[in-house]
Motif scaffolding. Structure first.
Motif, mmCIF file in Angstrom:
data_model
loop_
_atom_site.group_PDB
_atom_site.id
_atom_site.type_symbol
_atom_site.label_atom_id
_atom_site.label_comp_id
_atom_site.label_asym_id
_atom_site.label_seq_id
_atom_site.Cartn_x
_atom_site.Cartn_y
_atom_site.Cartn_z
ATOM 1 N N CYS A 189 -2.319 8.445 8.941
ATOM 2 C CA CYS A 189 -1.765 9.428 8.002
ATOM 3 C C CYS A 189 -2.641 10.682 7.955
ATOM 4 O O CYS A 189 -3.869 10.591 7.865
ATOM 5 N N HIS A 191 -3.186 12.598 5.661
ATOM 6 C CA HIS A 191 -3.851 12.828 4.376
ATOM 7 C C HIS A 191 -5.252 12.219 4.347
ATOM 8 O O HIS A 191 -6.252 12.935 4.307
ATOM 9 N N ARG A 192 -5.340 10.896 4.365
ATOM 10 C CA ARG A 192 -6.652 10.240 4.335
ATOM 11 C C ARG A 192 -6.788 9.169 5.420
ATOM 12 O O ARG A 192 -7.719 8.370 5.386
ATOM 13 N N GLY A 193 -5.848 9.120 6.339
ATOM 14 C CA GLY A 193 -6.021 8.254 7.495
ATOM 15 C C GLY A 193 -5.483 6.843 7.368
ATOM 16 O O GLY A 193 -5.740 6.005 8.240
ATOM 17 N N CYS A 194 -4.750 6.511 6.312
ATOM 18 C CA CYS A 194 -4.203 5.148 6.195
ATOM 19 C C CYS A 194 -3.155 4.906 7.288
ATOM 20 O O CYS A 194 -2.477 5.844 7.718
ATOM 21 N N CYS A 208 3.796 6.682 3.019
ATOM 22 C CA CYS A 208 2.472 6.091 3.210
ATOM 23 C C CYS A 208 2.131 5.191 2.027
ATOM 24 O O CYS A 208 2.359 5.564 0.868
ATOM 25 N N CYS A 210 -0.758 4.392 0.882
ATOM 26 C CA CYS A 210 -1.977 4.704 0.129
ATOM 27 C C CYS A 210 -1.731 5.652 -1.044
ATOM 28 O O CYS A 210 -2.069 5.336 -2.181
ATOM 29 N N HIS A 211 -1.186 6.841 -0.760
ATOM 30 C CA HIS A 211 -1.014 7.816 -1.850
ATOM 31 C C HIS A 211 0.392 8.385 -1.891
ATOM 32 O O HIS A 211 0.637 9.377 -2.558
ATOM 33 N N GLY A 212 1.292 7.812 -1.111
ATOM 34 C CA GLY A 212 2.703 8.182 -1.217
ATOM 35 C C GLY A 212 3.144 9.411 -0.437
ATOM 36 O O GLY A 212 4.279 9.866 -0.610
ATOM 37 N N SER A 213 2.290 9.955 0.439
ATOM 38 C CA SER A 213 2.769 11.066 1.279
ATOM 39 C C SER A 213 3.987 10.584 2.064
ATOM 40 O O SER A 213 4.016 9.449 2.544
HETATM 41 S S1 FES Z 1 -3.597 8.298 3.252
HETATM 42 FE FE1 FES Z 1 -1.481 8.552 3.399
HETATM 43 S S2 FES Z 1 -0.937 9.488 1.570
HETATM 44 FE FE2 FES Z 1 -3.063 9.358 1.432
#
Ligand code: FES
Length: 253
Positions: A189, A191-194, A208, A210-213
């Motif tokens: 991802c 955003h933060r790599g999930c 995603c 992790c944080h819903g992106s």
């Molecule tokens: S890692 Fe995917 S939304 Fe934050």
């Protein structure tokens, strides 16, 4: 080449400030220079620059706190000190501006000089978070997807509507079969790599875990917190194998 962008140049030993912090630091730097080197004629300009820096710092602080809430471990601790530094620098500049307004010039200048020192240290920490710990940068920049067609799965391993992760020459990729068509994205991802394959497919978008992106299947953003689209891959089936490549980034017809 170092991050300074100068081929063969010497790399500074400290990270640069984050772009959104640079405007505030730049404004306060200009104010400090006018305070120290200018005369009476530049006092008004210096006061205006202090005020402009305060206005620029408020949204930066809000965005920084939102980023900090998503961090963990050592990055969260460094981010906490960074946030405290930014808040202190903002408070000191606000006190400086109030003192300047009341005509207490010397204390006003002293307060903004102290605030500047705190802001500079805090900007160093912000640069460390971005450039050494990769916080706030597009995480897909770390993936190197294949530029030639590369087989990643057997065709029958890809179920309709199921997010499936695979490896393509060391790059993590996400594959989806939707209404018979195949789509591919970088799995990490932005955003933060999930891993996106641990998220869910909702309508025509990947959410995603992790944080819903949320990303459309062509990689464009439906919803943040991410600010960077997800690189899309070309996908095809050859001799019973699903193959991907990064060029052209279009889904299979
Ligand atoms: S890692 Fe995917 S939304 Fe934050």
């Amino acid at each position: 080449m170092c991050w300074s962008g100068r081929p063969g140049g010497r790399c500074p030993r400290w990270p640069p400030c984050q772009p959104r912090a640079c405007s505030r630091i730049g404004t306060w730097t200009s104010a400090l220079l006018l305070d120290l080197l200018g005369g009476e004629q530049t006092q008004k300009a210096a006061d205006g620059l202090v005020a402009a820096g305060i206005l620029a710092a408020v949204p930066t602080l809000t965005a920084g706190l939102s980023d900090w809430a998503e961090l963990s471990g050592g990055s969260r601790r460094v981010g906490g000190v960074h946030a405290l530094g930014n808040t202190t620098a903002l408070a000191l500049h606000a006190l400086s501006w109030a003192a300047r307004r009341r005509g207490n010039r010397a204390p006003g200048v002293a307060l903004s000089a102290l605030g500047y020192a705190v802001a500079a240290f805090s900007a160093y920490l912000g640069g460390h978070l971005s450039f050494s710990r990769g916080v706030g940068v597009n995480q897909t920049a770390f993936e190197d997807p294949p530029e030639e067609w590369t087989a990643v799965l057997g065709e029958n391993e890809l179920e309709e509507g199921k997010l499936t992760g695979a490896q393509a020459n060391g790059a993590a990729v996400l594959l989806v079969r939707k209404e018979g068509r195949l789509y591919g994205l970088i799995d990490r991802c932005s955003h933060r790599g999930c891993p996106l394959h641990e998220g869910e497919l909702k309508d025509d978008a990947v959410v995603c875990s992790c944080h819903g992106s949320t990303f459309r299947l062509d990689g464009s953003i439906v919803k943040g917190p991410t600010t960077s689209p997800q690189p899309a891959l070309q996908v095809r089936v050859e001799s019973g194998k699903v193959e991907v490549e990064v060029r052209a980034a279009k889904s299979q017809d």
